[in-house]
Design a protein around this motif. Structure first.
Motif, PDB file in Angstrom:
ATOM      1  N   PRO A 102      -1.961  90.450  21.414  1.00  0.00           N
ATOM      2  CA  PRO A 102      -1.026  90.955  20.405  1.00  0.00           C
ATOM      3  C   PRO A 102       0.416  90.535  20.704  1.00  0.00           C
ATOM      4  CG  PRO A 102      -2.506  92.699  21.161  1.00  0.00           C
ATOM      5  CD  PRO A 102      -2.711  91.535  22.075  1.00  0.00           C
ATOM      6  N   GLY A 103       1.084  90.010  19.687  1.00  0.00           N
ATOM      7  CA  GLY A 103       2.486  89.660  19.813  1.00  0.00           C
ATOM      8  C   GLY A 103       2.763  88.322  20.468  1.00  0.00           C
ATOM      9  N   ALA A 104       1.738  87.656  21.011  1.00  0.00           N
ATOM     10  CA  ALA A 104       1.930  86.345  21.646  1.00  0.00           C
ATOM     11  C   ALA A 104       1.730  85.268  20.590  1.00  0.00           C
ATOM     12  CB  ALA A 104       0.959  86.159  22.798  1.00  0.00           C
ATOM     13  N   LEU A 105       2.792  84.581  20.248  1.00  0.00           N
ATOM     14  CA  LEU A 105       2.759  83.586  19.184  1.00  0.00           C
ATOM     15  C   LEU A 105       2.924  82.193  19.764  1.00  0.00           C
ATOM     16  CD1 LEU A 105       2.827  82.824  16.164  1.00  0.00           C
ATOM     17  CD2 LEU A 105       5.300  83.209  16.218  1.00  0.00           C
ATOM     18  N   LEU A 106       2.022  81.301  19.385  1.00  0.00           N
ATOM     19  CA  LEU A 106       2.122  79.884  19.719  1.00  0.00           C
ATOM     20  C   LEU A 106       2.208  79.108  18.422  1.00  0.00           C
ATOM     21  CD1 LEU A 106       1.988  77.554  21.809  1.00  0.00           C
ATOM     22  CD2 LEU A 106      -0.503  77.623  21.558  1.00  0.00           C
ATOM     23  N   ILE A 143      -6.962  75.968  24.440  1.00  0.00           N
ATOM     24  CA  ILE A 143      -7.221  77.400  24.323  1.00  0.00           C
ATOM     25  C   ILE A 143      -6.611  77.857  23.007  1.00  0.00           C
ATOM     26  CG2 ILE A 143      -6.660  79.689  25.245  1.00  0.00           C
ATOM     27  CD1 ILE A 143      -6.682  78.440  28.040  1.00  0.00           C
ATOM     28  N   GLY A 144      -7.339  78.666  22.257  1.00  0.00           N
ATOM     29  CA  GLY A 144      -6.841  79.154  20.972  1.00  0.00           C
ATOM     30  C   GLY A 144      -6.169  80.509  21.118  1.00  0.00           C
ATOM     31  N   MET A 145      -4.885  80.569  20.814  1.00  0.00           N
ATOM     32  CA  MET A 145      -4.173  81.845  20.795  1.00  0.00           C
ATOM     33  C   MET A 145      -4.328  82.464  19.405  1.00  0.00           C
ATOM     34  SD  MET A 145      -3.061  82.113  23.833  1.00  0.00           S
ATOM     35  CE  MET A 145      -2.181  83.650  23.534  1.00  0.00           C
ATOM     36  N   ILE A 146      -4.658  83.756  19.377  1.00  0.00           N
ATOM     37  CA  ILE A 146      -4.896  84.413  18.093  1.00  0.00           C
ATOM     38  C   ILE A 146      -4.506  85.875  18.183  1.00  0.00           C
ATOM     39  CG2 ILE A 146      -7.299  85.072  18.549  1.00  0.00           C
ATOM     40  CD1 ILE A 146      -7.681  83.823  15.535  1.00  0.00           C
ATOM     41  N   GLN A 147      -4.079  86.431  17.048  1.00  0.00           N
ATOM     42  CA  GLN A 147      -3.687  87.832  16.995  1.00  0.00           C
ATOM     43  C   GLN A 147      -4.905  88.701  16.694  1.00  0.00           C
ATOM     44  OE1 GLN A 147      -0.514  89.247  17.261  1.00  0.00           O
ATOM     45  NE2 GLN A 147       0.324  87.253  17.812  1.00  0.00           N
TER      46      GLN A 147
END
Length: 214
Positions: free
Chosen positions: A17-21, A51-55
């Motif tokens: 949560p809150g980590a945006l790429l 690696i996929g960053m996702i909310q």
């Protein structure tokens, strides 16, 4: 530069949560949970190192609990601490859309993904934002920082190109996860800049009790 043909059909995803790429931007991460240490080890064994960053999306009713759109990053910096934790940097490659989640024995989540809607993310730079008034934007940003009692390196901000400026602020400023998702899903730099300005204006409105800036 990675090509569309290099992008995999399946991707390990890191719900944070809150980590945006964002594409062409860099996100430092501190990895310490065993399942994500395993995810990183597995990613480093692949040619793409993605690696996929996702909310997370707690509002979904289908049990997925993830937003449909995330951004894949390539591991471009990596160091291990003495106690076995990892300090890494992901460099944004392309956004993706989740097709389905994969059931399996991996301790972390994996998904089949589609990249087709985001071909322009793979370009070396984004389309310009010709209506971007940097002076007005920086004045607004200065008001925001003063209202939050925040300090910054103004020389670096003023020298950054438009995309780096907008994307860095989108990633670093303390907006809600849903606001971060809106910034991620913005189709172009102009829309992301407009979304960012709106979020800053509403934050200032909340601090002052006045109407948002016009």
């Amino acid at each position: 530069m990675m090509q569309s043909a290099d992008l995999p059909d399946t991707l390990a995803v890191f719900p944070l949560p809150g980590a945006l790429l964002l594409p062409r931007s860099r996100l430092p991460l501190h990895v310490f949970e065993p399942r994500y240490l395993q995810m990183l080890d597995d990613a480093l064994r692949t040619p793409q190192r993605l690696i996929g960053m996702i909310q997370p999306n707690p509002c979904r009713q289908d049990g997925g609990k993830l937003h449909q759109i995330g951004c894949a990053g390539r591991v471009t910096q990596f160091s291990e601490t003495e106690d076995g934790r990892y300090m890494i940097t992901l460099t944004g490659v392309s956004r993706f859309r989740i097709k389905s989640e994969i059931d399996g024995f991996a301790p972390y989540r994996r998904c089949t993904v589609c990249w087709k809607s985001f071909d322009h993310d793979l370009a070396s730079s984004c389309a310009p934002d010709p209506r971007f008034d940097r002076d007005a934007f920086l004045r607004l940003l200065q008001r925001f920082f003063e209202a939050r009692n925040m300090c910054t390196d103004w020389d670096s901000l003023t020298q950054a190109d438009d995309e780096l400026l907008v994307n860095s602020l989108s990633m670093l400023l303390d907006f809600t996860p849903e606001d971060k998702q809106a910034l991620l899903e913005a189709p172009c730099l102009k829309t992301r800049r407009e979304t960012l300005v709106t979020l800053i204006e509403f934050a200032l409105c909340g601090n002052s009790g006045k109407d948002p800036l016009q």
